[in-house]
Design an enzyme around this catalytic site. Structure first.
Site, PDB file in Angstrom:
ATOM      1  N   ASP A   1       8.145  -0.603   5.070  1.00 23.24           N
ATOM      2  CA  ASP A   1       9.014   0.026   6.052  1.00 23.24           C
ATOM      3  C   ASP A   1      10.372  -0.658   6.130  1.00 23.24           C
ATOM      4  O   ASP A   1      11.404   0.001   6.268  1.00 23.24           O
ATOM      5  CB  ASP A   1       8.344   0.031   7.427  1.00 23.24           C
ATOM      6  CG  ASP A   1       7.202   1.030   7.516  1.00 23.24           C
ATOM      7  OD1 ASP A   1       7.199   1.993   6.724  1.00 23.24           O
ATOM      8  OD2 ASP A   1       6.313   0.852   8.369  1.00 23.24           O
TER       9      ASP A   1
ATOM     10  N   GLU B   1       4.129   2.356  14.714  1.00 23.29           N
ATOM     11  CA  GLU B   1       5.581   2.335  14.570  1.00 23.29           C
ATOM     12  C   GLU B   1       5.983   1.887  13.171  1.00 23.29           C
ATOM     13  O   GLU B   1       5.396   0.959  12.613  1.00 23.29           O
ATOM     14  CB  GLU B   1       6.213   1.389  15.603  1.00 23.29           C
ATOM     15  CG  GLU B   1       6.066   1.829  17.043  1.00 23.29           C
ATOM     16  CD  GLU B   1       6.963   2.997  17.410  1.00 23.29           C
ATOM     17  OE1 GLU B   1       7.865   3.341  16.613  1.00 23.29           O
ATOM     18  OE2 GLU B   1       6.768   3.571  18.489  1.00 23.29           O
ATOM     19  N   CYS B   2       7.009   2.542  12.620  1.00 22.75           N
ATOM     20  CA  CYS B   2       7.519   2.147  11.306  1.00 22.75           C
ATOM     21  C   CYS B   2       8.603   1.089  11.407  1.00 22.75           C
ATOM     22  O   CYS B   2       9.070   0.579  10.394  1.00 22.75           O
ATOM     23  CB  CYS B   2       8.065   3.367  10.566  1.00 22.75           C
ATOM     24  SG  CYS B   2       9.531   4.089  11.332  1.00 22.75           S
ATOM     25  N   GLY B   3       9.029   0.774  12.629  1.00 20.70           N
ATOM     26  CA  GLY B   3      10.058  -0.245  12.831  1.00 20.70           C
ATOM     27  C   GLY B   3      11.422   0.304  13.156  1.00 20.70           C
ATOM     28  O   GLY B   3      12.279  -0.418  13.672  1.00 20.70           O
ATOM     29  N   LEU B   4      11.663   1.578  12.888  1.00 21.55           N
ATOM     30  CA  LEU B   4      12.986   2.146  13.149  1.00 21.55           C
ATOM     31  C   LEU B   4      13.344   2.114  14.624  1.00 21.55           C
ATOM     32  O   LEU B   4      14.510   1.957  14.984  1.00 21.55           O
ATOM     33  CB  LEU B   4      13.043   3.598  12.656  1.00 21.55           C
ATOM     34  CG  LEU B   4      13.141   3.822  11.149  1.00 21.55           C
ATOM     35  CD1 LEU B   4      13.082   5.308  10.843  1.00 21.55           C
ATOM     36  CD2 LEU B   4      14.415   3.212  10.595  1.00 21.55           C
TER      37      LEU B   4
END
Length: 259
Positions: free
Chosen positions: A135, A241-244
């Protein structure tokens, strides 16, 4: 709550977000108005500093349509991981043409082939750390670069509270890594989104017809089972969550996998 104070009378002191009473009051006030008014306020407040992002996911047409009706020339950032389904690329072309999007496509400087040669097929590794690395390379770094290069002071996205535990704690107006974050659809339900799409004759992502409730990369998305939570169909259920949509502090202290 300061709902007695009209939102138009509240002002942000500067372009750098801080946890001040004014920001809290303004966020609370914006929670009480309609999504289109939130977008209009953001367009007037941030001017050319306002950008939006899209994933061209299942429900993406709703915010794209709403935002471009208010500001047709808003820069739309799309992070293309290089691993999206063919249907997503075609869907992106359809919406870009129909809505006249000012689309800005960003990708990792590390090509998919080079990443796999150096790190392996990270999404196949039974490790949250490997997924987090994927990610960061394919999504987070390109998004941060886009916001920096576009000179964004505010970022508008289509995140909704019901999607993840982290997003349930967000406000319609917040801040992330030195920028304002505007989430006009935060309190919308999935039913609200579908009603908007139907009302305006907007398309769903083609994979919706194949049982997908949410879609990302081809290797990390699958159709939802009966009664299954949509987010469980992504990242093999290992993370939400992907971190974005995590600040640097949240990512470091919580880790995207813990949400």
């Amino acid at each position: 709550m300061t709902s007695a104070i009209p939102c138009s009378e509240l002002r942000l002191a500067n372009a750098t977000p801080t946890s001040t009473p004014d920001l809290t009051a303004l966020g609370a006030c914006l929670e009480s108005v309609g999504s289109e008014r939130v977008i209009s306020w953001a367009a007037e407040t941030f001017g050319p500093g306002l950008v939006m992002s899209t994933s061209f996911g299942i429900q993406s047409a709703a915010l794209l349509h709403m935002a471009t009706r208010v500001r047709p020339d808003i820069p739309v950032v799309w992070v293309d991981t290089g691993y999206l389904p063919d249907e997503t690329y075609r869907f992106a072309e359809t919406l870009t043409d129909r809505l006249g999007l000012d689309l800005r496509v960003y990708q990792s400087p590390l090509s998919p082939a080079r990443m796999e040669a150096l790190h392996g097929r990270l999404w196949e590794q039974d490790s949250v750390q490997a997924l987090d690395r994927y990610d960061q390379i394919r999504k987070v770094e390109p998004m941060k670069r886009a916001l920096r290069e576009l000179g964004a002071s505010a970022w508008m996205s289509g995140v909704r509270a019901e999607q993840t535990a982290h997003r349930a704690g967000l406000s319609v107006l917040g801040h992330q890594d030195g920028r304002y974050k505007v989430s006009p659809l935060l309190r919308w339900s999935t039913r609200d989104v579908y009603a908007y799409l139907k009302r305006h004759d907007l398309p769903l992502h083609p994979l919706f017809e194949h049982g997908y409730a949410t879609v990302g990369d081809w290797h990390s998305s699958r159709p939802a089972g009966a009664g299954e939570d949509a987010r469980a169909t992504r990242f093999r259920g290992l993370k939400q969550e992907c971190g974005l949509h995590l600040s640097a502090e949240e990512d470091a202290s919580l880790g995207s996998s813990s949400l």
